[in-house]
Design a protein around this motif. Structure first.
Motif, short mmCIF file in Angstrom:
data_model
loop_
_atom_site.label_atom_id
_atom_site.label_comp_id
_atom_site.label_asym_id
_atom_site.label_seq_id
_atom_site.Cartn_x
_atom_site.Cartn_y
_atom_site.Cartn_z
N ALA A 19 64.96 19.12 38.09
CA ALA A 19 65.27 19.10 39.51
C ALA A 19 65.43 17.68 40.02
CB ALA A 19 64.17 19.81 40.30
N TYR A 20 64.78 16.74 39.34
CA TYR A 20 64.80 15.34 39.79
C TYR A 20 65.43 14.45 38.72
CZ TYR A 20 61.38 17.15 43.08
OH TYR A 20 60.74 17.88 44.03
N ALA A 21 66.33 15.02 37.92
CA ALA A 21 66.86 14.30 36.77
C ALA A 21 67.47 12.96 37.15
CB ALA A 21 67.89 15.16 36.04
N ASN A 22 68.11 12.91 38.30
CA ASN A 22 68.76 11.66 38.70
C ASN A 22 67.77 10.60 39.15
OD1 ASN A 22 68.10 13.15 40.98
ND2 ASN A 22 69.67 12.16 42.23
N THR A 23 66.50 10.96 39.24
CA THR A 23 65.51 9.97 39.67
C THR A 23 64.45 9.73 38.60
OG1 THR A 23 64.16 11.68 40.72
CG2 THR A 23 65.81 10.59 42.09
N SER A 24 64.65 10.24 37.40
CA SER A 24 63.66 10.00 36.35
C SER A 24 63.51 8.50 36.14
CB SER A 24 64.11 10.66 35.04
OG SER A 24 64.06 12.06 35.17
N PRO A 25 62.29 7.99 36.10
CA PRO A 25 62.07 6.54 36.06
C PRO A 25 62.47 5.94 34.72
CG PRO A 25 59.98 7.69 35.89
CD PRO A 25 61.02 8.73 36.17
N GLU A 26 63.38 5.00 34.75
CA GLU A 26 63.69 4.23 33.56
C GLU A 26 62.90 2.94 33.53
OE1 GLU A 26 67.88 3.69 33.56
OE2 GLU A 26 68.33 5.83 33.39
N LEU A 27 62.35 2.60 34.71
CA LEU A 27 61.53 1.41 34.84
C LEU A 27 60.14 1.82 35.31
CD1 LEU A 27 64.04 -0.90 36.73
CD2 LEU A 27 63.28 -1.21 34.37
N GLY A 70 58.52 13.46 38.41
CA GLY A 70 59.45 13.66 39.53
C GLY A 70 58.89 14.53 40.63
N ILE A 71 57.57 14.65 40.70
CA ILE A 71 56.93 15.44 41.75
C ILE A 71 56.58 14.49 42.88
CG2 ILE A 71 55.00 16.97 42.31
CD1 ILE A 71 54.91 17.67 39.29
N LYS A 72 57.45 14.43 43.90
CA LYS A 72 57.36 13.34 44.88
C LYS A 72 57.60 13.80 46.31
CE LYS A 72 59.09 10.19 41.33
NZ LYS A 72 60.05 9.08 41.02
N GLY A 73 57.25 15.04 46.62
CA GLY A 73 57.30 15.48 48.00
C GLY A 73 58.57 16.20 48.42
N MET A 369 51.74 19.41 47.76
CA MET A 369 52.44 20.61 48.26
C MET A 369 53.74 20.84 47.50
SD MET A 369 52.03 20.52 52.40
CE MET A 369 50.58 21.19 53.23
N SER A 370 54.45 19.77 47.20
CA SER A 370 55.74 19.93 46.52
C SER A 370 55.57 20.38 45.08
CB SER A 370 56.54 18.63 46.58
OG SER A 370 55.98 17.62 45.76
N ALA A 371 54.39 20.14 44.51
CA ALA A 371 54.12 20.62 43.15
C ALA A 371 54.03 22.13 43.10
CB ALA A 371 52.84 19.99 42.62
N ASN A 372 53.54 22.73 44.18
CA ASN A 372 53.41 24.18 44.25
C ASN A 372 53.49 24.61 45.71
OD1 ASN A 372 52.76 26.90 44.05
ND2 ASN A 372 51.05 26.59 42.63
N PRO A 373 54.70 24.71 46.25
CA PRO A 373 54.87 24.99 47.69
C PRO A 373 54.32 26.33 48.15
CG PRO A 373 56.92 24.17 46.69
CD PRO A 373 55.99 24.51 45.57
N ALA A 374 54.01 27.23 47.22
CA ALA A 374 53.51 28.55 47.61
C ALA A 374 52.06 28.52 48.05
CB ALA A 374 53.67 29.53 46.44
N LEU A 375 51.33 27.47 47.70
CA LEU A 375 49.91 27.41 48.05
C LEU A 375 49.74 27.15 49.54
CD1 LEU A 375 48.55 25.28 45.07
CD2 LEU A 375 48.45 27.77 45.35
N ASP A 376 48.71 27.76 50.13
CA ASP A 376 48.50 27.55 51.56
C ASP A 376 47.73 26.24 51.80
OD1 ASP A 376 45.75 28.00 51.25
OD2 ASP A 376 45.81 30.03 52.09
#
Length: 601
Positions: A19-27, A70-73, A369-376
């Motif tokens: 989902a975040y392939a274009n932002t995978s850290p190369e640095l 890539g879990i960044k909100g 939250m973005s890691a698991n948006p279903a959680l309350d």
């Protein structure tokens, strides 16, 4: 079983990274944007934050795993309720979504004439990988902003805190799930916490409760609140004139025997269960010099010092060298004044305070939250509580030495060291349940499939005591109450009515059925006067009992810890020094009654 778990991990992480392939850290994180190498709160390698001294390696939010995965909100909107936000800032604009409001003119541009809100927004969600500035804790979260501090009407409060003008529920994907409140007040006297006498406060409480529990199709939202910046002293206004308020003991100014001069718990909205209150850490992982503290602190997070002698926060500032914190001219922070890294002064290295600890926490919450948006929202809070790190582990707390009424020197454990409660949770009066630990909370969120059971809140249960509080004595006034409800505790509220002429002498502690002792108000608080001679329905909150069982015998103890040897002073250059509480109380105080409300499941 481990093989299955590993497959689940790989599946989840594959989904996240694709989902975040274009932002995978190369640095490495610290080299991704020009200023990230000095953002110690994200990854502390011992940098200086452009100040004169370095922090301690590893004392940070711990975002390495979330960053690499890539879990960044993404998909989480954070509301910045502040001085406004420069939403066109080049390091913020790409994360701004519709919903911001200028509460003065009604436009959708929340003009920031100060820069505070813009710096807060950058800590939460400055854009990553655009080759300018630094990044936020949650660099793919959404942002909306409000200039509430410029227009503090009830209508403005409702709009900025999530109640839309058409009173619809917050259910759209762009509606905030996190509300950042980097502001507060420092009451000079105990406040009345009986909300039935304050319709506006009662309405605010009801709105926050509803949005916390019921918005976003029942997943709810989280309100994050700064604890305050009044550990050693504070400012107050009398008839429009500004005065410095400070302690005086043993013939020394600013001597409060290591105790907080102002307790975070005495601000009524800081004692609300619906506000997640945060204290501030410096770059060494210890309490920042200014940070207010109290039993109401839920978590601690980086806030930094002042950015000259020790690191503050590196974050966005108002654009241009003629406004905001970073302006043309010499400065003790080497980022300031227009430099090769920031020639247009669009960033600052001096943002600090619990005003910084709150957005760092808001960014952390958006990440989890973005890691698991279903959680309350309550489950997200629980994950943060259960993964919090014991920072400054050898902190001894504060042992208060005072002369009792018989002229003997006695010791009172006014602020305990780190304590482990009966449910296994660590707690410290300075740090709450511990320092925010993003990676561990994210990892837990990935494997949490069920939210907490439905919240249950007890009615206020009152106990009439009418017990004398001996002057300058460890004996105190002690009263007990039997609670029959059998809940796993998430928070406990205490309301007290106490007659006492010198409220700065008072310490209040609460002991649970499991034997855990929580100091809910430390002594030597810098009050200027009493509220009707003491505490009238004064409201306090504690998280010290998190996870314990509520059923059984609860005990309150109220102590007088001074026979008139310490004072509260106010100072103004024109008026000079004026003393308050400079005479001991002639009569013993009285614990009239106390009440408990328990939140749990």
């Amino acid at each position: 079983m481990n093989y299955k778990k590993n497959l689940i991990v790989l599946s989840i992480l594959s989904t996240a990274t694709s989902a975040y392939a274009n932002t995978s850290p190369e640095l490495p994180l610290t080299k991704r944007d020009p200023l990230t190498f000095q953002q110690w709160h994200l990854q502390n390698t011992g940098q200086t934050g452009f100040s004169k001294s370095a922090g301690t390696v590893g004392q940070d939010l711990n975002v390495d795993f979330a960053d690499r995965m890539g879990i960044k909100g993404r998909g989480i909107t954070v509301s910045v309720i502040d001085t406004g936000v420069e939403i066109s800032h080049p390091d913020l604009a790409d994360n701004v979504v519709p919903g911001s409001r200028n509460l003065i003119d009604g436009s959708d541009y929340p003009l920031d004439n100060h820069g505070h809100g813009t710096s807060v927004a950058g800590l939460i969600a400055a854009v990553e990988g655009n080759n300018i500035g630094g990044r936020g804790v949650a660099p793919y979260a959404n942002l909306v902003g409000f200039n509430y501090l410029d227009e503090q009407s009830m209508a403005s409060w409702m709009v900025s805190h999530g109640l839309s003008e058409d009173f619809r529920a917050l259910d759209r994907f762009t509606d905030p799930r996190v509300f950042n409140q980097s502001y507060g007040s420092t009451p000079a006297s105990p406040r009345n916490g009986d909300l039935s006498n304050d319709p506006a406060a009662e309405l605010e409480e009801a709105i926050m409760q509803d949005i916390t529990l019921n918005s976003h199709w029942g997943r709810g939202a989280i309100y994050v609140k700064s604890a305050g910046n009044s550990f050693g002293y504070y400012n107050t206004y009398i008839n429009g004139v500004k005065y410095l308020v400070l302690p005086y003991e043993n013939k020394e100014f600013f001597n409060n025997q290591g105790l907080p001069f102002h307790d975070a718990n005495i601000t009524v909205d800081n004692a609300s269960n619906w506000n997640l209150v945060v204290s501030a850490l410096n770059a060494d992982g210890k309490l920042a010099s200014y940070s207010s503290v109290g039993s109401n602190i839920f978590l601690s997070a980086p806030g930094g010092e002042y950015g000259e002698d020790a690191p503050a926060m590196v974050t966005t500032d108002l654009t241009g060298c003629d406004k905001g914190m970073n302006r043309t001219g010499p400065h003790g922070n080497s980022l300031h004044g227009g430099t090769e890294l920031d020639p247009e002064c669009n960033y600052a290295g001096t943002m600090n305070g619990t005003s910084s600890a709150a957005p760092n926490t808001s960014g952390a919450i958006a990440t989890v939250m973005s890691a698991n948006p279903a959680l309350d929202s309550r489950t997200i809070r629980h994950l943060l509580a259960s993964t919090a790190r014991k920072t400054d582990p050898t902190n001894p707390g504060v042992m208060l030495q005072f002369e009792n009424a018989q002229g003997e020197m006695v010791s009172y454990d006014a602020i305990p060291s780190w304590q482990t409660n009966a449910a296994g949770y660590n707690f410290h009066y300075f740090y709450g349940l511990g320092a925010v630990n993003v990676d561990d909370a994210v990892f837990k969120a990935l494997f949490t499939g069920v939210s907490l059971p439905k919240l249950q809140v007890t009615d206020w249960q009152k106990e009439v005591a009418d017990i004398a509080i001996p002057d300058a004595s460890l004996v105190g006034a002690v009263s007990a109450m039997q609670v029959d409800q059998d809940l796993t505790i998430e928070a406990v509220q205490l309301k007290v009515n106490i007659d006492h002429e010198r409220v700065r002498d008072i310490a209040i502690e609460l002991t649970s059925p499991s034997g855990t002792r929580s100091v809910v108000l430390s002594p030597r608080t810098g009050f200027l006067r009493g509220n009707e001679g003491g505490f009238t329905d004064a409201l306090m909150l504690t998280h010290h009992f998190y996870g314990e069982n509520s059923k059984g015998n609860w005990t309150i103890k109220v102590l007088d810890t001074d026979k008139g040897n310490s004072y509260t002073l106010i100072y103004n250059q024109s008026a000079g020094l004026i003393g308050y509480n400079n005479k001991n109380n002639e009569l013993a105080g009285v614990l009239k009654d106390w009440s408990l409300k328990i939140y749990g499941h």
